[in-house]
Scaffold this active site. Sequence first.
Site, PDB file in Angstrom:
ATOM      1  N   HIS A   1      -5.718  -5.408   3.129  1.00 23.77           N
ATOM      2  CA  HIS A   1      -6.526  -5.031   1.975  1.00 23.77           C
ATOM      3  C   HIS A   1      -5.895  -5.627   0.722  1.00 23.77           C
ATOM      4  CE1 HIS A   1      -3.162  -2.233   2.012  1.00 23.77           C
ATOM      5  NE2 HIS A   1      -3.386  -2.007   0.721  1.00 23.77           N
TER       6      HIS A   1
ATOM      7  N   ARG B   1       9.169   5.217   9.297  1.00 23.21           N
ATOM      8  CA  ARG B   1       9.297   4.222   8.223  1.00 23.21           C
ATOM      9  C   ARG B   1       8.985   4.906   6.897  1.00 23.21           C
ATOM     10  NH1 ARG B   1       5.696   0.896   5.285  1.00 23.21           N
ATOM     11  NH2 ARG B   1       6.136  -1.356   5.211  1.00 23.21           N
TER      12      ARG B   1
ATOM     13  N   ASP C   1      -5.226  -4.418  -3.529  1.00 22.05           N
ATOM     14  CA  ASP C   1      -5.057  -3.132  -4.203  1.00 22.05           C
ATOM     15  C   ASP C   1      -6.025  -2.889  -5.359  1.00 22.05           C
ATOM     16  OD1 ASP C   1      -3.087  -2.290  -2.510  1.00 22.05           O
ATOM     17  OD2 ASP C   1      -1.432  -2.975  -3.769  1.00 22.05           O
TER      18      ASP C   1
ATOM     19  N   HIS D   1      -2.701  -7.826   1.853  1.00 24.87           N
ATOM     20  CA  HIS D   1      -1.494  -7.399   2.557  1.00 24.87           C
ATOM     21  C   HIS D   1      -1.798  -6.208   3.454  1.00 24.87           C
ATOM     22  CE1 HIS D   1      -1.760  -5.031  -1.153  1.00 24.87           C
ATOM     23  NE2 HIS D   1      -1.175  -4.052  -0.470  1.00 24.87           N
TER      24      HIS D   1
END
Length: 664
Positions: free
Chosen positions: A533, A615, A535, A605
């Site tokens: 996508h 994570r 931002d 990204h």
Amino acid sequence: MDVHFSIGSILPIVLQSLLLSSSYGSLEPFDLLYNNAVEAFYRSEYEDVVRFMEGALSSYAEVRQSKVRCRIGCQDQHRFDSVSTDLQFFDVVLKRASCQNECIEEKVGTQSMHKVSEDVIQDFNRRIPYNYLQLAYQKLKHSDKAAAAAHTYFQANPEHVEMDQNLEQYKALEGTDLDHFVDREARPHQRSFSAGVKLYDSGDYEGAIAMFEEALQEYYKADVECRALCLGPQRFEEQDHLLYRYSLSELISDHFTQVLYCEHECVRDLAVRPGRLSPMENYLPLHYDYLQFAYFQSECPHALECAQSYLLFHEADDFMTDNVEYYQETLGRDLRPRENAEWYLRRHKLETELLVIGSENLRVEFTEGMQDNMLPNRCVCVSLSLCVCVCLCVCVGGPLVYDNVQLVQDSLALNGSQRVLLDNVLTVEECAELKHLTVTMAGDGYRGKTSPHTPNERFEGATVLKALQYGYEGRVPLKSARLFYDVSERARRVIESYFLLNSTLHFSYTHLVCRTAITGQQDHRNDLSHPIHADNCLLDPEANECWKEPPAYTYRDYSALLYLNGDFEGGEFIFTEMDAKTVTAQVKPKCGRMVGFSSGGENPHGVRAVTRGQRCAVAMWFTLDPLFRELERLQADEVIQALDNQSSQSHWDTSLNINPKDEL
């Protein structure tokens, strides 16, 4: 090399209209008038809002035009024609400076010569005053003026849903007609060009010719004005002037290169429509293209010179070459391109050569005279003119602010633009403390969803204000909550400095997040932890476009991810092409590593699947528009300020209000 251009001999009409315009003896400062208008708005004194805001807009325009008139006039009055020695050169420079200062002071007054804050300038560039005006005129029942103000604002802010709705309401009002919906800030050259295109498409070639000729005249006038505005102070934020020890020649070279680059960017600025980021493709040459065909309907000589002018910009255009040959055969003679088009291209080519020289000088100077973490981070290819793209080694990576922060990869190494990878933004101890904070606060996911991106992972996170609230309630260590606030501010400062932003970078949203692989759901997994996508726009891989429109967060300008750990499998951050498939760069998270990038369609990204372990990262989105600052962040700022003021006390003042649902 003689770089002086006799603008007066080429554009006499332009200069005459600029230099002979009327001026006022003094002006009220537009930032003061703007502030008065805003204060009046919150007092519901709408007549004062209109009086002050209209005055601010008028004063702003007059200050801008006074700078243009004075700079051009003083340039023409003090020329470099007969300069042959250093002393003669600096004599002209000093006289120009004195002339400009006296001229501007005479026209606007000393009270309007102060430096205006970047936030106010940004508001005027975004046409924010017209938002206040449309609301004030609406309250005063002046629907025609409200419609004009709303339309003007919406042209530069097409993503503003509420204003779009307001416009529809104005159109439905009795007594309001379409003539009221005018753009009060419309640029004359773009307005005439658009009118010419409409007439051309309707078959009215005579009317189209008049509009395109007017558009060309206005374009060259706007180009002169844009270049004059580049002659002001330049920003050198990547350099510490306390340590600036370059020679006079190097300093002049620095400044001149900055001005020259600004002037070259005018070609882009003049082709960008309000509310858009990208320029209209092939903008200036299109004028000559339309004209050559329109003139072909009646006046072949003018058609030939316009076709020749178009070929100056696109020499290898086969279609236009055929047209030129046809016109030459019909007329039985040849004609030269238009003089202003020839002069325009000659100037751009000469400036391009100078920019290449200047950029090479800047590269050597920065390499020899700056610290390692302040070196230029890449050579970039910049479109400097209509048809010339030059690779410049310019300093696009500013200071990293903190001594321990290390540049790992720049945009060139990451195969894109406006990208950076940094290490040591956090210490090992800070990573451990923040990761423990995420474990303690686990639960809320993203907007109440524990698996918003994939059912194969659990997604948990918290905002800064929520962390402070938990600290106040004793559910997490207050020290850890304060650390979350501090490290996000540290990251903001690094991003703002590295990308050499000319105005303050504000938080749009901040989230301390962890993605945890769900045991038993990782076999044969082929999805992503976070799909590809962008931002601030809606990625459309099939069209190879990114649409900057709701529901995208169109106001976001920069993004950053600050990682807390690397002891997991998968979870690599990836950049892709607009097709959302071709990976251009990959980042393996680890403690203290941060990836930063601009938020637009140039940086699609995503995150590869986390297949084992957890994570964690601090995710941050930033905006240059203060109107879209994160409200919770503003509340957190107040809490931190109160804590700092009470640092001598051993506990918080229970009167502090840190309810995350409060609205400012």
